[in-house]
Write a protein that holds these residues in place. Sequence first.
Motif, PDB file in Angstrom:
ATOM      1  N   ASP A 165     -39.704 124.196 139.014  1.00  0.00           N
ATOM      2  CA  ASP A 165     -39.642 123.289 140.162  1.00  0.00           C
ATOM      3  C   ASP A 165     -38.255 122.677 140.364  1.00  0.00           C
ATOM      4  O   ASP A 165     -38.016 121.965 141.343  1.00  0.00           O
ATOM      5  CB  ASP A 165     -40.705 122.194 140.068  1.00  0.00           C
ATOM      6  CG  ASP A 165     -40.524 121.282 138.866  1.00  0.00           C
ATOM      7  OD1 ASP A 165     -39.544 121.445 138.106  1.00  0.00           O
ATOM      8  OD2 ASP A 165     -41.376 120.400 138.673  1.00  0.00           O
ATOM      9  N   GLN A 166     -37.331 122.956 139.449  1.00  0.00           N
ATOM     10  CA  GLN A 166     -35.951 122.495 139.594  1.00  0.00           C
ATOM     11  C   GLN A 166     -35.040 123.573 140.161  1.00  0.00           C
ATOM     12  O   GLN A 166     -33.830 123.397 140.220  1.00  0.00           O
ATOM     13  CB  GLN A 166     -35.418 122.035 138.229  1.00  0.00           C
ATOM     14  CG  GLN A 166     -36.168 120.840 137.652  1.00  0.00           C
ATOM     15  CD  GLN A 166     -35.721 120.511 136.235  1.00  0.00           C
ATOM     16  OE1 GLN A 166     -35.717 121.368 135.353  1.00  0.00           O
ATOM     17  NE2 GLN A 166     -35.319 119.270 136.027  1.00  0.00           N
ATOM     18  N   LEU A 167     -35.638 124.683 140.589  1.00  0.00           N
ATOM     19  CA  LEU A 167     -34.880 125.817 141.115  1.00  0.00           C
ATOM     20  C   LEU A 167     -35.150 126.015 142.603  1.00  0.00           C
ATOM     21  O   LEU A 167     -36.214 125.652 143.108  1.00  0.00           O
ATOM     22  CB  LEU A 167     -35.260 127.109 140.380  1.00  0.00           C
ATOM     23  CG  LEU A 167     -35.123 127.126 138.860  1.00  0.00           C
ATOM     24  CD1 LEU A 167     -35.592 128.472 138.321  1.00  0.00           C
ATOM     25  CD2 LEU A 167     -33.682 126.854 138.442  1.00  0.00           C
ATOM     26  N   SER A 168     -34.198 126.638 143.288  1.00  0.00           N
ATOM     27  CA  SER A 168     -34.406 127.035 144.680  1.00  0.00           C
ATOM     28  C   SER A 168     -35.292 128.277 144.719  1.00  0.00           C
ATOM     29  O   SER A 168     -35.549 128.924 143.692  1.00  0.00           O
ATOM     30  CB  SER A 168     -33.067 127.348 145.343  1.00  0.00           C
ATOM     31  OG  SER A 168     -32.514 128.542 144.778  1.00  0.00           O
ATOM     32  N   ASN A 188     -39.793 126.402 130.524  1.00  0.00           N
ATOM     33  CA  ASN A 188     -38.466 126.464 131.114  1.00  0.00           C
ATOM     34  C   ASN A 188     -38.141 127.910 131.500  1.00  0.00           C
ATOM     35  O   ASN A 188     -38.912 128.841 131.237  1.00  0.00           O
ATOM     36  CB  ASN A 188     -37.406 125.851 130.192  1.00  0.00           C
ATOM     37  CG  ASN A 188     -37.235 126.621 128.881  1.00  0.00           C
ATOM     38  OD1 ASN A 188     -37.516 127.824 128.803  1.00  0.00           O
ATOM     39  ND2 ASN A 188     -36.757 125.940 127.852  1.00  0.00           N
ATOM     40  N   ARG A 231     -33.940 124.752 132.608  1.00  0.00           N
ATOM     41  CA  ARG A 231     -34.607 124.117 133.741  1.00  0.00           C
ATOM     42  C   ARG A 231     -36.041 124.620 133.884  1.00  0.00           C
ATOM     43  O   ARG A 231     -36.388 125.702 133.428  1.00  0.00           O
ATOM     44  CB  ARG A 231     -33.841 124.399 135.035  1.00  0.00           C
ATOM     45  CG  ARG A 231     -32.484 123.731 135.100  1.00  0.00           C
ATOM     46  CD  ARG A 231     -31.927 123.800 136.507  1.00  0.00           C
ATOM     47  NE  ARG A 231     -30.572 123.281 136.564  1.00  0.00           N
ATOM     48  CZ  ARG A 231     -29.862 123.165 137.697  1.00  0.00           C
ATOM     49  NH1 ARG A 231     -30.412 123.533 138.850  1.00  0.00           N
ATOM     50  NH2 ARG A 231     -28.634 122.694 137.671  1.00  0.00           N
ATOM     51  N   ARG A 232     -36.868 123.804 134.556  1.00  0.00           N
ATOM     52  CA  ARG A 232     -38.225 124.210 134.899  1.00  0.00           C
ATOM     53  C   ARG A 232     -38.207 124.877 136.281  1.00  0.00           C
ATOM     54  O   ARG A 232     -37.297 124.622 137.075  1.00  0.00           O
ATOM     55  CB  ARG A 232     -39.158 123.003 134.906  1.00  0.00           C
ATOM     56  CG  ARG A 232     -39.267 122.288 133.548  1.00  0.00           C
ATOM     57  CD  ARG A 232     -40.073 123.117 132.564  1.00  0.00           C
ATOM     58  NE  ARG A 232     -40.074 122.528 131.230  1.00  0.00           N
ATOM     59  CZ  ARG A 232     -40.975 121.633 130.805  1.00  0.00           C
ATOM     60  NH1 ARG A 232     -41.936 121.245 131.628  1.00  0.00           N
ATOM     61  NH2 ARG A 232     -40.920 121.148 129.586  1.00  0.00           N
ATOM     62  N   GLN A 239     -35.759 131.067 141.780  1.00  0.00           N
ATOM     63  CA  GLN A 239     -37.068 131.426 141.223  1.00  0.00           C
ATOM     64  C   GLN A 239     -37.300 132.932 141.300  1.00  0.00           C
ATOM     65  O   GLN A 239     -37.841 133.539 140.379  1.00  0.00           O
ATOM     66  CB  GLN A 239     -38.178 130.693 141.982  1.00  0.00           C
ATOM     67  CG  GLN A 239     -38.236 129.199 141.704  1.00  0.00           C
ATOM     68  CD  GLN A 239     -39.361 128.523 142.457  1.00  0.00           C
ATOM     69  OE1 GLN A 239     -40.404 129.113 142.698  1.00  0.00           O
ATOM     70  NE2 GLN A 239     -39.160 127.273 142.838  1.00  0.00           N
ATOM     71  N   MET A 281     -28.923 127.986 133.699  1.00  0.00           N
ATOM     72  CA  MET A 281     -30.132 127.256 134.084  1.00  0.00           C
ATOM     73  C   MET A 281     -31.302 127.550 133.157  1.00  0.00           C
ATOM     74  O   MET A 281     -32.451 127.297 133.501  1.00  0.00           O
ATOM     75  CB  MET A 281     -30.510 127.601 135.533  1.00  0.00           C
ATOM     76  CG  MET A 281     -29.414 127.220 136.509  1.00  0.00           C
ATOM     77  SD  MET A 281     -29.898 127.462 138.227  1.00  0.00           S
ATOM     78  CE  MET A 281     -28.396 126.919 139.062  1.00  0.00           C
TER      79      MET A 281
END
Length: 327
Positions: free
Chosen positions: A135-138, A94, A132-133, A142, A129
């Motif tokens: 791939d769940q971010l813009s 994460n 979150r992983r 990132q 956030m």
Amino acid sequence: MKQPSDLELIALTKRYGETVAVAAIDHRFRAGRYACLLGPSGCGKSSTLRMIAGHEEVSDGAIILDNLDIAHLPPSRRGTAMMFQSYALFPHLNVRDNVAFSLRMAGVSRPEREKRAMEMLELVELQTMANRRPDQLSGGQQQRVALARALITRPQVLLLDEPLSALDPFLRIRMRAELKRLQRELGISFIHVTHGQDEALALADEIIVMNDARIEQAGPAIEIFDRPRTAFVARFMGGHNVIDLPRGSVALRSDHTTLASAGSGQVDGTITAVEYQGTHVSVTARTSGGQDMTASVPASAFFDSPRELGETVGLTWQERDAHPLSA
């Protein structure tokens, strides 16, 4: 974080076999400033950055930080941190654990590394956030995670390799402001590699223009743009005419070049291109001597007296605006 020191490169050289990628460059990066290494692909800017980071072996020369030659130290002992172009986030971790990863490798206790990770996430405004992983971010989020991961080591110098290249143009402009804000808040040195002139002008306290493995010119952003010393710098920065006059070669900004009636300017030229650019219209004309010159004319003035392809016009400027070039 430790009080930042100047970073000095002394005759820094990188060779790949017979190819010289960086040719004995000397430069002092002042502490607490935002510097951009700017130049075309293959000029040596990324090799320079990677030698500072310890990801490329130094062929010759020294890298001095805090009165110590760090050129042959491992990256973790240099007082620098690097943010890579690809961000290189771990997909299975994460956000919080990505940021804390280097502290985990250093043996820092879990409560301490999580505390420091959350401090860094708050700095880049991503604390909500943390679970979150990647791939769940813009893309922009990132990038901020990658920044937090680099900054958690409390470096004296943060190294950024084309950090905005993966972002769309709108987000790139937003992240420029974010990078500048972080650099000012932290007070540490940022050294940022880019081939984007607009990016360097927007961000840098100092621009170091590289060409063919050497430093072509270094100085404040306004000096690099307004007073280029060589034809290469003038052409690479854009917005300049490089013309040969009886007194020698000069650089003349296109927005300091105006259109006049044929026969009433310093030179006449035939219009070869007209480009509407929003607030300005770019008019390119070829002189009788075969030199191309561009005048950047306010759009309102141009459309009051429009010019046509093939028309002969005069090109004029103030003598003080034509800067002599050394090469």
